[in-house]
Design a protein around this motif. Structure first.
Motif, PDB file in Angstrom:
ATOM      1  N   THR A  25      -5.217   3.303   6.799  1.00  0.00           N
ATOM      2  CA  THR A  25      -5.310   2.200   7.748  1.00  0.00           C
ATOM      3  C   THR A  25      -6.749   1.933   8.169  1.00  0.00           C
ATOM      4  O   THR A  25      -7.589   2.829   8.149  1.00  0.00           O
ATOM      5  CB  THR A  25      -4.471   2.506   8.999  1.00  0.00           C
ATOM      6  N   PRO A  33      -4.986  -4.903  12.514  1.00  0.00           N
ATOM      7  CA  PRO A  33      -4.762  -3.724  11.665  1.00  0.00           C
ATOM      8  C   PRO A  33      -4.432  -4.095  10.221  1.00  0.00           C
ATOM      9  O   PRO A  33      -3.777  -5.106   9.966  1.00  0.00           O
ATOM     10  CB  PRO A  33      -3.568  -3.042  12.335  1.00  0.00           C
ATOM     11  N   GLY A  35      -3.326  -1.965   6.376  1.00  0.00           N
ATOM     12  CA  GLY A  35      -2.959  -0.680   5.815  1.00  0.00           C
ATOM     13  C   GLY A  35      -2.156  -0.816   4.544  1.00  0.00           C
ATOM     14  O   GLY A  35      -1.545  -1.856   4.295  1.00  0.00           O
ATOM     15  N   LEU A  61      -6.142  -4.093   2.089  1.00  0.00           N
ATOM     16  CA  LEU A  61      -6.928  -3.108   2.843  1.00  0.00           C
ATOM     17  C   LEU A  61      -8.385  -3.055   2.423  1.00  0.00           C
ATOM     18  O   LEU A  61      -9.254  -2.723   3.240  1.00  0.00           O
ATOM     19  CB  LEU A  61      -6.302  -1.715   2.641  1.00  0.00           C
ATOM     20  N   PHE A  96       2.532  -3.353  10.663  1.00  0.00           N
ATOM     21  CA  PHE A  96       2.354  -2.450  11.796  1.00  0.00           C
ATOM     22  C   PHE A  96       3.459  -2.572  12.830  1.00  0.00           C
ATOM     23  O   PHE A  96       3.550  -1.763  13.749  1.00  0.00           O
ATOM     24  CB  PHE A  96       0.950  -2.621  12.390  1.00  0.00           C
ATOM     25  N   TRP A 101       2.146   3.430  16.130  1.00  0.00           N
ATOM     26  CA  TRP A 101       0.702   3.613  15.979  1.00  0.00           C
ATOM     27  C   TRP A 101      -0.021   3.258  17.271  1.00  0.00           C
ATOM     28  O   TRP A 101       0.519   2.593  18.143  1.00  0.00           O
ATOM     29  CB  TRP A 101       0.170   2.764  14.824  1.00  0.00           C
TER      30      TRP A 101
END
Length: 164
Positions: A25, A33, A35, A61, A96, A101
């Motif tokens: 991530t 975010p 990932g 990513l 996400f 998280w």
């Protein structure tokens, strides 16, 4: 032997190598975010602590990780197979929403239930074929509950069975 045959055989050989599974991530400059699930990571050095990632250059990513210069390797346990599959199945912008998280150092997403989190700064990155090989300089490690690691082998998830 043709190049195509070599590529097909190489892919078949690599599918026979069991690998741990992690969610790698990062966050972009605005804090969004990013990932992916990956098996292409390995320990590089204990002194200094460092690891290597191989990220497809077209993966969502790749650019944010290189721009941010920091990332986390969130190592999954066997009982997190469903979490991993839900993460992979979701569109990148929604991934996400299926994770537990929080933002860690440098605003990098950290999976709270992972069996281990390794937070890194980017040391060196260079292209190799379709991938970017990224050296991660370990800045922080958090260990969760130890457990049976999630393993990926020949297109299937599973766990490890150890000889006594």
């Amino acid at each position: 032997m043709t190049a195509e045959t070599t590529e097909v055989l190489f892919k078949g050989a690599m599918r026979r190598l069991a690998s741990g599974v992690a969610l790698v991530t990062t966050a972009d400059a605005q804090g969004a975010p990013f990932g992916i699930a990956m098996t292409a990571f390995m320990s590089l050095s204990m002194d200094p602590p460092a690891l290597l990632l191989a990220i497809n250059q077209t993966a969502s990513l790749c650019s944010p990780l290189l721009e941010r210069g920091h990332f986390a390797v969130n190592i999954l346990a066997r009982d997190q197979r469903g979490l991993c599959q839900a993460f992979v199945a979701a569109p990148p912008a929604d991934r996400f929403g299926v994770l537990d998280w929080s933002a860690g150092p440098h605003g990098i997403p950290v999976v709270q239930s992972a069996t281990a989190n390794i937070l890194c700064g980017v040391g060196e990155a260079r292209p190799m074929g379709t991938h970017m090989v990224v050296q991660g300089l370990v800045e922080q490690v958090m260990l969760g509950e130890s457990g049976n690691p999630l393993i990926y082998l020949d297109g299937r998830y599973g766990g490890a069975v150890f000889d006594e």
